[in-house]
Design a protein around this motif. Structure first.
Motif, PDB file in Angstrom:
ATOM      1  N   LYS A  30      -8.455   1.477   6.118  1.00  0.00           N
ATOM      2  CA  LYS A  30      -8.278   1.566   6.894  1.00  0.00           C
ATOM      3  C   LYS A  30      -9.191   1.077   7.960  1.00  0.00           C
ATOM      4  O   LYS A  30      -9.436   0.615   8.913  1.00  0.00           O
ATOM      5  CB  LYS A  30      -7.296   2.304   6.722  1.00  0.00           C
ATOM      6  CG  LYS A  30      -6.908   3.399   8.463  1.00  0.00           C
ATOM      7  CD  LYS A  30      -5.847   4.195   8.236  1.00  0.00           C
ATOM      8  CE  LYS A  30      -5.631   4.367   9.740  1.00  0.00           C
ATOM      9  NZ  LYS A  30      -4.710   6.240  10.145  1.00  0.00           N
ATOM     10  N   GLU A  31     -10.558   1.871   6.874  1.00  0.00           N
ATOM     11  CA  GLU A  31     -11.557   1.511   7.879  1.00  0.00           C
ATOM     12  C   GLU A  31     -12.826   1.891   7.159  1.00  0.00           C
ATOM     13  O   GLU A  31     -12.277   3.016   6.349  1.00  0.00           O
ATOM     14  CB  GLU A  31     -11.377   3.531   9.096  1.00  0.00           C
ATOM     15  CG  GLU A  31     -12.998   3.974  10.090  1.00  0.00           C
ATOM     16  CD  GLU A  31     -11.886   4.754  10.529  1.00  0.00           C
ATOM     17  OE1 GLU A  31     -13.125   6.213  10.769  1.00  0.00           O
ATOM     18  OE2 GLU A  31     -11.219   5.239  10.846  1.00  0.00           O
ATOM     19  N   ILE A  32     -14.130   1.950   7.956  1.00  0.00           N
ATOM     20  CA  ILE A  32     -15.337   1.765   7.204  1.00  0.00           C
ATOM     21  C   ILE A  32     -16.284   2.215   7.476  1.00  0.00           C
ATOM     22  O   ILE A  32     -16.323   2.027   8.957  1.00  0.00           O
ATOM     23  CB  ILE A  32     -15.469   0.967   6.730  1.00  0.00           C
ATOM     24  CG1 ILE A  32     -15.167  -0.604   5.511  1.00  0.00           C
ATOM     25  CG2 ILE A  32     -17.411   0.239   5.949  1.00  0.00           C
ATOM     26  CD1 ILE A  32     -15.068  -0.824   4.294  1.00  0.00           C
ATOM     27  N   GLN A  33     -17.121   3.548   7.494  1.00  0.00           N
ATOM     28  CA  GLN A  33     -18.010   4.076   8.229  1.00  0.00           C
ATOM     29  C   GLN A  33     -19.225   3.630   7.552  1.00  0.00           C
ATOM     30  O   GLN A  33     -19.299   2.777   6.481  1.00  0.00           O
ATOM     31  CB  GLN A  33     -17.747   6.308   7.790  1.00  0.00           C
ATOM     32  CG  GLN A  33     -16.245   5.830   8.731  1.00  0.00           C
ATOM     33  CD  GLN A  33     -15.485   7.676   8.638  1.00  0.00           C
ATOM     34  OE1 GLN A  33     -16.046   7.886   7.566  1.00  0.00           O
ATOM     35  NE2 GLN A  33     -14.460   8.106   9.268  1.00  0.00           N
ATOM     36  N   SER A  34     -19.824   4.284   7.704  1.00  0.00           N
ATOM     37  CA  SER A  34     -21.467   3.832   7.017  1.00  0.00           C
ATOM     38  C   SER A  34     -21.349   4.379   5.360  1.00  0.00           C
ATOM     39  O   SER A  34     -21.841   3.123   4.969  1.00  0.00           O
ATOM     40  CB  SER A  34     -22.321   5.328   7.733  1.00  0.00           C
ATOM     41  OG  SER A  34     -22.484   6.528   7.162  1.00  0.00           O
ATOM     42  N   ASP A  35     -21.417   4.844   4.509  1.00  0.00           N
ATOM     43  CA  ASP A  35     -20.836   4.779   3.395  1.00  0.00           C
ATOM     44  C   ASP A  35     -19.978   5.557   2.842  1.00  0.00           C
ATOM     45  O   ASP A  35     -20.059   5.656   1.348  1.00  0.00           O
ATOM     46  CB  ASP A  35     -22.272   5.363   2.058  1.00  0.00           C
ATOM     47  CG  ASP A  35     -22.322   7.319   3.278  1.00  0.00           C
ATOM     48  OD1 ASP A  35     -21.518   7.810   3.961  1.00  0.00           O
ATOM     49  OD2 ASP A  35     -22.462   8.006   2.367  1.00  0.00           O
ATOM     50  N   LYS A  36     -18.101   5.372   3.666  1.00  0.00           N
ATOM     51  CA  LYS A  36     -17.594   6.552   3.119  1.00  0.00           C
ATOM     52  C   LYS A  36     -16.299   5.087   3.983  1.00  0.00           C
ATOM     53  O   LYS A  36     -16.736   4.367   4.868  1.00  0.00           O
ATOM     54  CB  LYS A  36     -16.792   7.598   3.635  1.00  0.00           C
ATOM     55  CG  LYS A  36     -17.781   8.285   3.225  1.00  0.00           C
ATOM     56  CD  LYS A  36     -18.090   9.878   3.373  1.00  0.00           C
ATOM     57  CE  LYS A  36     -18.725  10.593   2.555  1.00  0.00           C
ATOM     58  NZ  LYS A  36     -18.683  11.103   1.623  1.00  0.00           N
ATOM     59  N   ALA A  37     -15.289   5.150   3.083  1.00  0.00           N
ATOM     60  CA  ALA A  37     -14.062   4.381   4.093  1.00  0.00           C
ATOM     61  C   ALA A  37     -13.211   5.749   3.760  1.00  0.00           C
ATOM     62  O   ALA A  37     -12.927   6.133   3.265  1.00  0.00           O
ATOM     63  CB  ALA A  37     -13.479   3.475   2.989  1.00  0.00           C
ATOM     64  N   ILE A  38     -11.698   5.029   5.225  1.00  0.00           N
ATOM     65  CA  ILE A  38     -10.592   5.767   4.620  1.00  0.00           C
ATOM     66  C   ILE A  38     -10.237   4.816   4.044  1.00  0.00           C
ATOM     67  O   ILE A  38      -9.765   3.486   4.909  1.00  0.00           O
ATOM     68  CB  ILE A  38     -10.284   5.684   6.160  1.00  0.00           C
ATOM     69  CG1 ILE A  38     -11.247   7.084   7.193  1.00  0.00           C
ATOM     70  CG2 ILE A  38      -8.846   6.559   6.228  1.00  0.00           C
ATOM     71  CD1 ILE A  38     -11.671   8.239   6.175  1.00  0.00           C
ATOM     72  N   VAL A  39      -8.882   5.353   3.302  1.00  0.00           N
ATOM     73  CA  VAL A  39      -8.219   4.415   2.706  1.00  0.00           C
ATOM     74  C   VAL A  39      -6.375   4.454   2.314  1.00  0.00           C
ATOM     75  O   VAL A  39      -6.717   5.705   2.181  1.00  0.00           O
ATOM     76  CB  VAL A  39      -8.451   3.853   1.631  1.00  0.00           C
ATOM     77  CG1 VAL A  39      -9.992   3.564   1.316  1.00  0.00           C
ATOM     78  CG2 VAL A  39      -8.387   4.676   0.464  1.00  0.00           C
ATOM     79  N   ILE A  40      -5.785   3.724   2.386  1.00  0.00           N
ATOM     80  CA  ILE A  40      -4.430   3.608   2.516  1.00  0.00           C
ATOM     81  C   ILE A  40      -4.146   3.919   1.202  1.00  0.00           C
ATOM     82  O   ILE A  40      -3.956   2.764   1.039  1.00  0.00           O
ATOM     83  CB  ILE A  40      -3.392   2.990   3.517  1.00  0.00           C
ATOM     84  CG1 ILE A  40      -3.812   4.132   4.452  1.00  0.00           C
ATOM     85  CG2 ILE A  40      -1.802   3.713   3.531  1.00  0.00           C
ATOM     86  CD1 ILE A  40      -3.403   2.146   5.407  1.00  0.00           C
ATOM     87  N   TYR A  41      -3.856   5.777   0.691  1.00  0.00           N
ATOM     88  CA  TYR A  41      -2.797   5.000  -1.057  1.00  0.00           C
ATOM     89  C   TYR A  41      -1.177   5.473  -0.681  1.00  0.00           C
ATOM     90  O   TYR A  41      -1.867   6.340  -0.393  1.00  0.00           O
ATOM     91  CB  TYR A  41      -3.935   5.971  -1.600  1.00  0.00           C
ATOM     92  CG  TYR A  41      -3.208   6.680  -3.481  1.00  0.00           C
ATOM     93  CD1 TYR A  41      -3.332   5.626  -4.030  1.00  0.00           C
ATOM     94  CD2 TYR A  41      -1.842   7.345  -3.339  1.00  0.00           C
ATOM     95  CE1 TYR A  41      -3.102   5.877  -5.484  1.00  0.00           C
ATOM     96  CE2 TYR A  41      -1.857   7.755  -4.471  1.00  0.00           C
ATOM     97  CZ  TYR A  41      -2.380   6.922  -5.481  1.00  0.00           C
ATOM     98  OH  TYR A  41      -1.637   7.144  -7.064  1.00  0.00           O
ATOM     99  N   ASN A  42      -0.923   4.680  -1.503  1.00  0.00           N
ATOM    100  CA  ASN A  42       1.187   4.674  -1.198  1.00  0.00           C
ATOM    101  C   ASN A  42       0.947   5.672  -2.815  1.00  0.00           C
ATOM    102  O   ASN A  42       0.642   4.693  -3.766  1.00  0.00           O
ATOM    103  CB  ASN A  42       1.592   3.465  -1.378  1.00  0.00           C
ATOM    104  CG  ASN A  42       1.456   2.830  -0.060  1.00  0.00           C
ATOM    105  OD1 ASN A  42       1.986   3.128   0.778  1.00  0.00           O
ATOM    106  ND2 ASN A  42       0.924   1.443  -0.143  1.00  0.00           N
TER     107      ASN A  42
END
Length: 62
Positions: A30-42
């Protein structure tokens, strides 16, 4: 990896807010930050959950 891409979780199975997040599950970035990502898990019922994951816990789907 960029937003909209699919990735596979490489982190060992864990519990997040009462939901098991399984190793090898496919997630959408969903979104990439410096060393992290926001992901959508179903989950198994198909409900989406936003998770914050380290980029090292994600592998591109080939």
């Amino acid at each position: 990896m960029k937003p909209g891409d699919k990735a596979k979780l490489t982190k060992q199975t864990f519990l997040h807010q009462g939901i098991f997040i399984f190793t090898g599950s496919t997630v959408e970035i969903k979104e990439i930050q410096s060393d992290k990502a926001i992901v959508i898990y179903n989950d198994k019922e198909g409900y989406p959950h936003d998770l914050e994951m380290n980029l090292t816990d994600l592998a591109p789907i080939s």
